[in-house]
Write an enzyme that holds these catalytic residues in place. Sequence first.
Site, PDB file in Angstrom:
ATOM      1  N   GLY A 161      -5.688  -0.973  -0.067  1.00 46.18           N
ATOM      2  CA  GLY A 161      -4.413  -1.525  -0.481  1.00 46.18           C
ATOM      3  C   GLY A 161      -3.571  -0.625  -1.353  1.00 46.18           C
TER       4      GLY A 161
ATOM      5  N   GLY B  25      -2.462   2.518  -0.137  1.00 45.61           N
ATOM      6  CA  GLY B  25      -1.726   3.434   0.727  1.00 45.61           C
ATOM      7  C   GLY B  25      -2.315   4.810   0.878  1.00 45.61           C
TER       8      GLY B  25
ATOM      9  N   ASP C  56       4.552   2.188   6.158  1.00 46.75           N
ATOM     10  CA  ASP C  56       4.668   2.540   4.745  1.00 46.75           C
ATOM     11  C   ASP C  56       4.532   4.035   4.483  1.00 46.75           C
ATOM     12  OD1 ASP C  56       1.992   2.619   5.336  1.00 46.75           O
ATOM     13  OD2 ASP C  56       1.325   1.625   3.502  1.00 46.75           O
TER      14      ASP C  56
ATOM     15  N   LYS D 113      -0.425   4.437  -4.047  1.00 44.88           N
ATOM     16  CA  LYS D 113       0.777   3.591  -4.090  1.00 44.88           C
ATOM     17  C   LYS D 113       0.366   2.207  -4.583  1.00 44.88           C
ATOM     18  CE  LYS D 113       2.144   1.954  -0.121  1.00 44.88           C
ATOM     19  NZ  LYS D 113       1.833   0.506  -0.248  1.00 44.88           N
TER      20      LYS D 113
ATOM     21  N   ALA E 293      -0.361   7.972   2.381  1.00 45.58           N
ATOM     22  CA  ALA E 293      -0.079   9.080   1.469  1.00 45.58           C
ATOM     23  C   ALA E 293      -0.601  10.391   2.035  1.00 45.58           C
ATOM     24  CB  ALA E 293      -0.707   8.808   0.098  1.00 45.58           C
TER      25      ALA E 293
END
Length: 286
Positions: free
Chosen positions: A97, A99, A135, A8, A103
Site C-alpha cells: 500500500g 506504491g 499511480d 508513497k 515508484a
Amino acid sequence: MRIFAPAKVNLTLKVARPRADGMHPLQSVVAFADVGDFVEAKAADSLSLTVTGDFAEQIGRGDDNLVLRAAQALALKAGRAPNAALALEKNLPVASGIGGGSADAAATLRALNDLWGLKLSNTQLAEVGVTLGADVPVFFTGAVGAYMTGIGEICAPLDLPVLAALLINPLKPLPTPDVYRAFDDMKLGSALITDTAPHWEDEDEAIAEMRMLGNDLEPAARALMPEIGELLSELAGSDHVRHAALTGSGATVFAITHDWDAAETLADEVILRHPGWWVAEAMLGA
C-alpha cells in the site's frame, strides 16, 4: 544512474463506488517519504535485471515485473532497443500500500531517460508511466506531495508540511484487488467526490483534515486483516502519536508523531511488541 524510488503515503483516501468499467474514482492527498527503493541503470548490450535488498526474494523477474516493463515501454516510445543493465535495491515490502512497484517503475523511467539521453519531460514520462499503472504518474509531479484524482492518474503537485512518521507493516500479503472486492461487497464508497485540492497551512491543520477525511478502504482492509485494526488501536493509545491510519489499500499503517525523537521511541516500542514486522521511521513531505 542511481534513482531514489520513495514510498508513497496516502494521507487521505476517498474512494467512490465503481464506474461502469469497474474502476473506482478517488481523491487522495499523497506525501512522499524519505525511505524507499533504488534503481540503477548502466549501458549494456541487452536488457537485464538484478535485485538486492531486504525484499529481493519477493520480486519476480518475469513479464509482470514493473521495472522490466518500464524499460520496454520507454524503449518502445523512443523507438530503440531496451538495452540496459538494471539493478533494483528492494527495501520496501511488496504489495504493502505504499506504491513500491509504481515508484520503482517511475525511477526506472527516470534512470533510462538519462542513460539513453532521451530528454523527455516529466509530463512525457508520466504518459509512459500511466500505461504501467494508474499511480505511476504521481511520481512525476516534482513536489513533496501530490493530489490524486480520476482513478489516480490525474496528479497535481501539492505543498505539505513536513511530518515525522512511523511506517508499520505486518508483512502479510493484502492484495489490492481483494480489498476493493471487499469494499464493493460492503457497499462502501461515496456517491460523489469533489476534485478540490486541500491547502494545509501547518501540521495542525493537516492532521485535522486527515482525521476528517480518513481512508475509505480502511474498513475493508481491516475486515480482511484484523491485525490492522489492532495496530491502529495500539497507536491511538500512544502518547507519541498524533494521528494514525491505513495508507492505500494496506497493509501498511502510518503514524504521525510529535517529532523525530517520538518516531524513534515509538519504533522501539512497536518492534518490541511485534518482532518480525517491518518498521521504518520516515519524514513525509521533506
